[in-house]
Design a protein around this motif. Sequence first.
Motif, short mmCIF file in Angstrom:
data_model
loop_
_atom_site.label_atom_id
_atom_site.label_comp_id
_atom_site.label_asym_id
_atom_site.label_seq_id
_atom_site.Cartn_x
_atom_site.Cartn_y
_atom_site.Cartn_z
N CYS A 61 0.87 -1.31 -0.03
CA CYS A 61 -0.11 0.01 -0.03
C CYS A 61 0.81 1.42 -0.06
CB CYS A 61 -0.94 -0.04 1.16
SG CYS A 61 -2.46 -1.33 0.97
N ARG A 62 2.15 1.09 -0.16
CA ARG A 62 3.05 2.43 -0.19
C ARG A 62 3.29 2.52 -1.90
NH1 ARG A 62 8.00 3.23 3.12
NH2 ARG A 62 7.35 2.84 5.35
N ARG A 63 2.56 1.78 -2.88
CA ARG A 63 2.58 2.07 -4.31
C ARG A 63 1.57 2.94 -4.69
NH1 ARG A 63 1.75 -1.36 -7.68
NH2 ARG A 63 0.58 -2.66 -6.31
N PRO A 64 1.74 4.03 -5.51
CA PRO A 64 0.71 4.77 -5.88
C PRO A 64 -0.33 4.05 -6.87
CG PRO A 64 2.49 6.18 -6.04
CD PRO A 64 3.06 5.04 -5.59
N ASN A 65 0.39 3.05 -7.58
CA ASN A 65 -0.59 2.38 -8.61
C ASN A 65 -1.44 1.29 -7.85
OD1 ASN A 65 0.79 3.48 -10.46
ND2 ASN A 65 2.20 1.90 -10.95
N ALA A 66 -1.30 1.40 -6.68
CA ALA A 66 -2.05 0.33 -5.82
C ALA A 66 -3.64 0.73 -5.41
CB ALA A 66 -1.69 -0.19 -4.47
N TYR A 67 -3.91 2.12 -5.82
CA TYR A 67 -5.05 2.70 -5.31
C TYR A 67 -6.02 2.99 -6.32
CZ TYR A 67 -2.67 3.11 -0.69
OH TYR A 67 -2.45 2.77 0.47
#
Length: 121
Positions: free
Chosen positions: A102-108
Amino acid sequence: QLQASGGGLVQAGGSLRLSCAASGRSFSSYTTAWFRQGLGKEREFVAYDHWSGDTDYADSVKGRFTISRERAKNTAYLQMDSLRPEDTALYFCAAQCIGRDCRRPNAYGYWGQGTLVTVSS
């Protein structure tokens, strides 16, 4: 839909509280997060509030920033204390982390518009 607010101009050492208001659906079961993007830089992780209750912070803000949420208002917050000039950036809120990192922008899946934070020295 997410609506971020609370940015502004503050002197170094000061505080700001960012808000991220969700509308259209409840985000209470989602992980919410804040990211920031400085001029000419990539978007970087700041903090997340996992739906399970865990929180995580970037090393650069740990001990100075606090992420929280108020489920009754469907709103997430980022309390920023002891601000530094290097905290100057456009701050984005995000929700619904998909996957483990959940630190990756692409996860949201959901993003608000940015709110500008400027810290003067």
